[in-house]
Enzyme design. Sequence first.
Site, PDB file in Angstrom:
ATOM      1  N   SER A 188    -104.506  63.165 -27.587  1.00 60.38           N
ATOM      2  CA  SER A 188    -105.764  64.552 -26.055  1.00 60.38           C
ATOM      3  C   SER A 188    -105.380  64.257 -25.184  1.00 60.38           C
ATOM      4  O   SER A 188    -104.801  63.126 -24.243  1.00 60.38           O
ATOM      5  CB  SER A 188    -107.274  64.112 -27.107  1.00 60.38           C
ATOM      6  OG  SER A 188    -107.665  64.580 -26.129  1.00 60.38           O
ATOM      7  N   TYR A 201    -113.431  58.229 -27.567  1.00 61.74           N
ATOM      8  CA  TYR A 201    -112.338  58.675 -28.231  1.00 61.74           C
ATOM      9  C   TYR A 201    -111.432  58.967 -27.265  1.00 61.74           C
ATOM     10  O   TYR A 201    -110.464  58.991 -28.224  1.00 61.74           O
ATOM     11  CB  TYR A 201    -113.532  60.172 -27.799  1.00 61.74           C
ATOM     12  CG  TYR A 201    -112.140  61.640 -28.985  1.00 61.74           C
ATOM     13  CD1 TYR A 201    -111.587  61.842 -29.641  1.00 61.74           C
ATOM     14  CD2 TYR A 201    -111.868  62.539 -27.937  1.00 61.74           C
ATOM     15  CE1 TYR A 201    -111.159  62.895 -30.097  1.00 61.74           C
ATOM     16  CE2 TYR A 201    -110.546  63.243 -27.920  1.00 61.74           C
ATOM     17  CZ  TYR A 201    -110.789  63.704 -29.425  1.00 61.74           C
ATOM     18  OH  TYR A 201    -109.642  64.465 -29.145  1.00 61.74           O
TER      19      TYR A 201
END
Length: 319
Positions: A188, A201
């Site tokens: 990400s 995350y």
Amino acid sequence: METLMEWFFTTLGALVVIYYGVKLLLFTRMLFPKRCFPVPKSFFSSMGEWAVVTGASEGIGRQYALALAEQGMNVVIMSRTRETLDKVAQEISESTGRMVKVIVADFIQDNIFSDIEEQLKYLDIGVLVNNVGMLPSVVPRRFLEEEDLDQIITSVINCNVKTMVKMCKIILPGMENRRKGVIVNIASGIASIPFPLYSLYAASKIFVERFSQGLHGEYKDKGVIIQAVTPFGVSTRMVGYQQTNMVMLSPQDFVKSSMQYITAGDKTYGTVRHMLLGWLLNSIPLKIFYSESMLHGLQEYVERKQAEKKRSSSVLSEA
């Protein structure tokens, strides 16, 4: 002494010019992937008969499965919902004529990988896309504000970290033996820096990035490409299906772009737009980014967008 100082600063200046010249050259190459990183039409299918995609029932994973089938590969699609997987399998089979194998797996659970390994062991797997992942909450929250935090910690680590490592353990040996293969691990863009309010995350995704880069260094001489792909905005369920724009890409557009960079190195953003966004993010001093006003503004922005989406959905359902 003056001559020595003059030599030092001249050399230093030349090194700076060379350094930024190389960076500019590398950036320029990213603008022309078809010319600088040509991928023959038979590239993916030459790696093996089958591709395996985790988290393939929707979004980025579904598009990778479809794109690889269009490249002439049979595909194994994996997710936790059989009904959705069966629909995707039918769509891929009807549109491409390739074989599709469905494996139902809930990646937040423990002890699922022996069964997966058994179902994959006789397949000639040339491509693995580790796409499955989970975001605890679309709305940014402080770490201790998450409900059922212990379960969230276990689920994120199992889904985002353990699954990728285990799938590499299962599939990489065959690639090493055949001296060819491609592993794409979806990380990400927010892992570009320590990212407050998405701390767990973002940390799980920096693991994906570093593991991929290290593994690529270990196995590139064995003919195996291992690449971390680090997108920012892609309109999927994880981000509440936000409207596409210059930065928020559709899964189809993102996957099409990212596959052009498969030979571009051990880490890519998948698209020039996200690469520029990554550079911009890294140019912001962390002291500014970590300010309370910035964090509060981020929370308000995402909450407002989610509220607007709910109102819009309510209006459509009433119409």
